[in-house]
Design a protein around this motif. Structure first.
Motif, PDB file in Angstrom:
ATOM      1  N   UNK A 164       5.096  -4.830  -5.091  1.00  0.00           N
ATOM      2  CA  UNK A 164       5.966  -4.145  -4.120  1.00  0.00           C
ATOM      3  C   UNK A 164       6.494  -2.811  -4.626  1.00  0.00           C
ATOM      4  N   UNK A 165       6.669  -2.669  -5.958  1.00  0.00           N
ATOM      5  CA  UNK A 165       7.216  -1.412  -6.466  1.00  0.00           C
ATOM      6  C   UNK A 165       6.214  -0.267  -6.399  1.00  0.00           C
ATOM      7  N   UNK A 166       4.965  -0.531  -5.989  1.00  0.00           N
ATOM      8  CA  UNK A 166       3.974   0.535  -5.861  1.00  0.00           C
ATOM      9  C   UNK A 166       4.084   1.267  -4.524  1.00  0.00           C
ATOM     10  N   UNK A 167       4.889   0.760  -3.587  1.00  0.00           N
ATOM     11  CA  UNK A 167       5.061   1.425  -2.306  1.00  0.00           C
ATOM     12  C   UNK A 167       5.844   2.727  -2.493  1.00  0.00           C
ATOM     13  N   UNK A 168       5.553   3.709  -1.676  1.00  0.00           N
ATOM     14  CA  UNK A 168       6.112   5.050  -1.891  1.00  0.00           C
ATOM     15  C   UNK A 168       7.629   5.078  -1.816  1.00  0.00           C
ATOM     16  N   UNK A 169       8.234   4.153  -1.054  1.00  0.00           N
ATOM     17  CA  UNK A 169       9.686   4.162  -0.900  1.00  0.00           C
ATOM     18  C   UNK A 169      10.363   3.014  -1.639  1.00  0.00           C
ATOM     19  N   UNK A 170       9.672   2.447  -2.619  1.00  0.00           N
ATOM     20  CA  UNK A 170      10.276   1.377  -3.417  1.00  0.00           C
ATOM     21  C   UNK A 170      11.369   1.950  -4.316  1.00  0.00           C
ATOM     22  N   UNK A 171      12.198   1.074  -4.833  1.00  0.00           N
ATOM     23  CA  UNK A 171      13.282   1.519  -5.718  1.00  0.00           C
ATOM     24  C   UNK A 171      12.719   2.203  -6.963  1.00  0.00           C
ATOM     25  N   UNK A 172      11.642   1.667  -7.512  1.00  0.00           N
ATOM     26  CA  UNK A 172      11.067   2.235  -8.738  1.00  0.00           C
ATOM     27  C   UNK A 172      10.581   3.659  -8.498  1.00  0.00           C
ATOM     28  N   UNK A 173       9.775   3.865  -7.469  1.00  0.00           N
ATOM     29  CA  UNK A 173       9.178   5.178  -7.218  1.00  0.00           C
ATOM     30  C   UNK A 173      10.244   6.199  -6.847  1.00  0.00           C
ATOM     31  N   UNK A 174      11.229   5.819  -6.053  1.00  0.00           N
ATOM     32  CA  UNK A 174      12.269   6.772  -5.671  1.00  0.00           C
ATOM     33  C   UNK A 174      13.202   7.090  -6.834  1.00  0.00           C
ATOM     34  N   UNK A 175      13.365   6.147  -7.772  1.00  0.00           N
ATOM     35  CA  UNK A 175      14.296   6.380  -8.881  1.00  0.00           C
ATOM     36  C   UNK A 175      13.710   7.273  -9.959  1.00  0.00           C
ATOM     37  N   UNK A 176      12.377   7.304 -10.098  1.00  0.00           N
ATOM     38  CA  UNK A 176      11.773   8.117 -11.156  1.00  0.00           C
ATOM     39  C   UNK A 176      11.336   9.492 -10.662  1.00  0.00           C
ATOM     40  N   UNK A 177      11.354   9.703  -9.344  1.00  0.00           N
ATOM     41  CA  UNK A 177      10.894  10.978  -8.811  1.00  0.00           C
ATOM     42  C   UNK A 177      12.025  11.753  -8.167  1.00  0.00           C
TER      43      UNK A 177
ATOM     44  N   UNK B 167       7.018   8.265   9.717  1.00  0.00           N
ATOM     45  CA  UNK B 167       7.794   8.681  10.893  1.00  0.00           C
ATOM     46  C   UNK B 167       6.892   8.877  12.109  1.00  0.00           C
ATOM     47  N   UNK B 168       5.658   9.332  11.887  1.00  0.00           N
ATOM     48  CA  UNK B 168       4.726   9.615  12.983  1.00  0.00           C
ATOM     49  C   UNK B 168       3.766   8.461  13.265  1.00  0.00           C
ATOM     50  N   UNK B 169       4.031   7.287  12.665  1.00  0.00           N
ATOM     51  CA  UNK B 169       3.170   6.101  12.866  1.00  0.00           C
ATOM     52  C   UNK B 169       1.727   6.361  12.446  1.00  0.00           C
ATOM     53  N   UNK B 170       1.558   7.113  11.364  1.00  0.00           N
ATOM     54  CA  UNK B 170       0.214   7.409  10.871  1.00  0.00           C
ATOM     55  C   UNK B 170      -0.106   6.668   9.583  1.00  0.00           C
ATOM     56  N   UNK B 171       0.889   6.158   8.896  1.00  0.00           N
ATOM     57  CA  UNK B 171       0.675   5.558   7.579  1.00  0.00           C
ATOM     58  C   UNK B 171       0.360   4.066   7.694  1.00  0.00           C
ATOM     59  N   UNK B 172      -0.791   3.695   7.153  1.00  0.00           N
ATOM     60  CA  UNK B 172      -1.135   2.273   7.061  1.00  0.00           C
ATOM     61  C   UNK B 172      -0.584   1.652   5.792  1.00  0.00           C
ATOM     62  N   UNK B 173      -0.661   2.394   4.679  1.00  0.00           N
ATOM     63  CA  UNK B 173      -0.242   1.830   3.387  1.00  0.00           C
ATOM     64  C   UNK B 173      -0.091   2.950   2.375  1.00  0.00           C
ATOM     65  N   UNK B 174       0.533   2.618   1.254  1.00  0.00           N
ATOM     66  CA  UNK B 174       0.641   3.552   0.135  1.00  0.00           C
ATOM     67  C   UNK B 174       0.571   2.762  -1.165  1.00  0.00           C
TER      68      UNK B 174
ATOM     69  N   UNK C  67       0.425  -4.390   3.300  1.00  0.00           N
ATOM     70  CA  UNK C  67       1.026  -3.330   4.115  1.00  0.00           C
ATOM     71  C   UNK C  67       0.274  -3.139   5.426  1.00  0.00           C
ATOM     72  N   UNK C  68      -1.066  -3.188   5.382  1.00  0.00           N
ATOM     73  CA  UNK C  68      -1.854  -3.020   6.601  1.00  0.00           C
ATOM     74  C   UNK C  68      -1.554  -4.144   7.585  1.00  0.00           C
ATOM     75  N   UNK C  69      -1.449  -5.368   7.063  1.00  0.00           N
ATOM     76  CA  UNK C  69      -1.130  -6.503   7.933  1.00  0.00           C
ATOM     77  C   UNK C  69       0.263  -6.362   8.539  1.00  0.00           C
ATOM     78  N   UNK C  70       1.177  -5.706   7.817  1.00  0.00           N
ATOM     79  CA  UNK C  70       2.534  -5.499   8.327  1.00  0.00           C
ATOM     80  C   UNK C  70       2.579  -4.403   9.394  1.00  0.00           C
ATOM     81  N   UNK C  71       1.628  -3.469   9.343  1.00  0.00           N
ATOM     82  CA  UNK C  71       1.663  -2.314  10.244  1.00  0.00           C
ATOM     83  C   UNK C  71       0.731  -2.416  11.435  1.00  0.00           C
ATOM     84  N   UNK C  72      -0.213  -3.350  11.398  1.00  0.00           N
ATOM     85  CA  UNK C  72      -1.161  -3.497  12.505  1.00  0.00           C
ATOM     86  C   UNK C  72      -0.726  -4.690  13.356  1.00  0.00           C
ATOM     87  N   UNK C  73      -0.411  -4.501  14.620  1.00  0.00           N
ATOM     88  CA  UNK C  73       0.072  -5.590  15.471  1.00  0.00           C
ATOM     89  C   UNK C  73      -0.925  -6.741  15.567  1.00  0.00           C
ATOM     90  N   UNK C  74      -0.437  -7.952  15.337  1.00  0.00           N
ATOM     91  CA  UNK C  74      -1.268  -9.147  15.500  1.00  0.00           C
ATOM     92  C   UNK C  74      -2.187  -9.471  14.347  1.00  0.00           C
TER      93      UNK C  74
END
Length: 516
Positions: free
Chosen positions: A10-23, A86-93, A117-124
């Motif tokens: 989970x910490x590999x996601x772009x908005x995880x606590x780890x990634x936001x804290x080091x950048x 924000x623009x509903x374009x991101x499947x995963x990071x 992440x893809x399963x979370x963003x694609x309906x059904x």
């Protein structure tokens, strides 16, 4: 879902606590040109293969975002991922990082983390991914291509077949004959998901973006080649091609060669950050940061233009388009335990007055900055003692094979007086990341909001990979160089050290048992 999450990072996601804290966050009004170029590629319509010109650049599913270390690729891709979300374009990071406790085997978790992440963003899609894991519990032991097929492409194809109205009503009819326990609300949700999936499928080419950062922090040259090859392969899927924006420095030979291999199959387009580096961005960043320091540190009102245009212009020239140079400089001056005016004056006087970087030594100015900061010692400990202690601490971080989560752990490891390590490192916050709070908290990713994510344990480490590269190069770091005699290394270490320790920035790989 639980089984899949057990194989994710989970910490590999772009908005995880780890990634936001080091950048650092994207500075307003900077990087406009390169962000426009990246967004133009994302929004471009898909074009057919032309026999005369080959595949149009917009139809190439893999964008290699290259640029030298320290130019700010991670910050730019975090901003890009934020905009795509924000623009509903991101499947995963997926952001590779040596700060992660999974840094040595991050590539193994790459596909499951994307699939989650893809399963979370694609309906059904969740139902079909769950079925795939139930039908093949050993899928996580298979090759990356087999995992991508089983956890992403096959569930997407099944979801597409199910989303037709004929399939939906036929499934509902069969269920009603066998059982009447499923509620009207359940089938209403299913129909809503099917409709949403069909809409997403019709817009797939501009809503299938995956952002991957830090390929040079993916440990292992073979793993780097596998990840790049997998992305090139996944972009060729007939119905559900995945489009990747992946960053990696062109000077890392293995990464450049791997993208060259993918380029031969006409699936790679390159955007080089060098072409968009603008001294105006650097100047705007510096001026705003110094203005912030003047406000927050209550610097004398008579010094409204502190530190002056000459200092700003000098630093912009010395940075040589590397944002990491300016970010490190600002972090040192903004030390909460010191006087910003005095710290700036000391640092300016400690670095060469003339530019020393050129094509043969592009990192010379950054090296001089790192050297000055590592030699800063305002405390009561004698200079020689503090430098020896810092070298020992750095040696332990790189060669002990341990991940230290606190200063106390290093005190105990080195058998020194409690608090001595804290005193030695207290003025190195601009180059070292020391987690302030290791308590566990719950947070959710904006890109996968349905499942809570625990804040990962963090280790004491370097703020930027360029610090590792500096320390393991004798030519660059001089008296702060970190090494162990070759005779103490294992066979594989001796083989790879000849290629440079920069290629594998992980302390667990270089662990030498006798270093303590």
């Amino acid at each position: 879902m639980v089984t899949l999450l057990a194989h994710c990072i989970p910490e590999a996601l772009y908005d995880s606590h780890l990634i936001t804290s080091i950048g650092s966050s994207m500075h307003p009004k900077t990087r406009v040109g390169v962000l426009n170029a990246l967004e133009k590629w994302i929004l471009a319509p898909r074009t057919e293969l032309s026999s005369s010109s080959g595949i149009n650049a917009s139809s190439k599913p893999l964008l290699w975002f290259s640029g030298p270390l320290g130019y700010g690729k991670t910050t730019i891709l975090r901003e890009l991922a934020k905009r795509c979300t924000k623009n509903n374009q991101l499947l995963a990071s997926y952001f590779f990082s040596t700060h992660s406790p999974h840094s040595t085997d991050g590539a193994r978790y790459f596909v499951p983390t994307l699939a989650y992440q893809i399963a979370s963003n694609v309906p059904g899609l969740w139902d079909f991914v769950e079925s795939a894991v139930q039908e093949d519990p050993k899928i996580f032991e298979r090759s990356a291509e087999d995992q991508m097929l089983g956890l992403v492409f096959q569930p997407l194809e099944r979801c597409l077949r199910y989303s037709t109205r004929y399939r939906y009503w036929w499934t509902r009819l069969k269920a009603s004959i066998i059982s009447s326990t499923q509620s009207r609300e359940h089938w209403s949700n299913k129909l809503e998901q099917s409709t949403a999936f069909r809409k997403l499928y019709n817009e797939w080419w501009n809503r299938n973006i995956i952002v991957v950062d830090g390929l040079d922090e993916c440990i292992g040259m073979e793993e780097q080649r596998q990840v790049i090859g997998l992305m090139a392969w996944a972009g060729k899927h007939r119905k559900f091609p995945l489009r990747f924006v992946a960053s990696g420095p062109a000077e890392t030979r293995n990464i450049a060669e791997s993208f060259d291999v993918a380029r031969r199959s006409k699936v790679v387009v390159n955007i080089a950050l060098d072409a968009y580096a603008d001294e105006g961005d650097l100047k705007a960043y510096l001026e705003d940061e110094f203005a912030r320091i003047r406000r927050t540190r209550s610097i004398n009102e008579s010094a409204l233009d502190w530190p002056g245009k000459q200092v700003v212009e000098l630093l912009v020239k010395k940075a040589h388009r590397r944002f990491v140079y300016l970010a490190t400089f600002i972090a040192f001056v903004d030390d909460p335990n010191g006087n910003s005016v005095e710290l700036l004056d000391w640092l300016i006087s400690s670095i060469p007055p003339q530019n020393t970087a050129d094509d043969t030594k592009p990192t010379a100015e950054l090296d001089a900055l790192y050297t000055a900061i590592l030699h800063y010692h305002p405390g009561h400990i004698p200079a020689g003692t503090i430098l020896d202690l810092r070298k020992t601490i750095l040696h332990s971080l790189i060669f002990s094979g341990r991940d230290f989560g606190s200063m106390d752990e290093i005190d105990e490891y080195l058998s020194v007086k409690p608090g001595l390590v804290t005193e030695a490192l207290q003025h190195l916050h601009s180059v070292m990341l020391v987690p302030p709070d290791l308590s566990i908290s719950i947070e959710a990713s904006a890109n996968a909001p349905d499942v809570p994510v625990t804040r990962p344990w963090q280790k004491i480490w370097f703020r930027h990979k360029s610090m590792w590269d500096f320390l393991v190069s004798q030519e660059r770091s001089g008296d702060m160089h970190q090494f162990v005699p070759r005779e103490k290394m294992s066979g594989i270490q001796r083989l790879l050290v000849s290629k440079g320790m920069e290629a594998i920035p992980d302390s667990r790989f270089w662990a030498v048992p006798s270093t303590s």
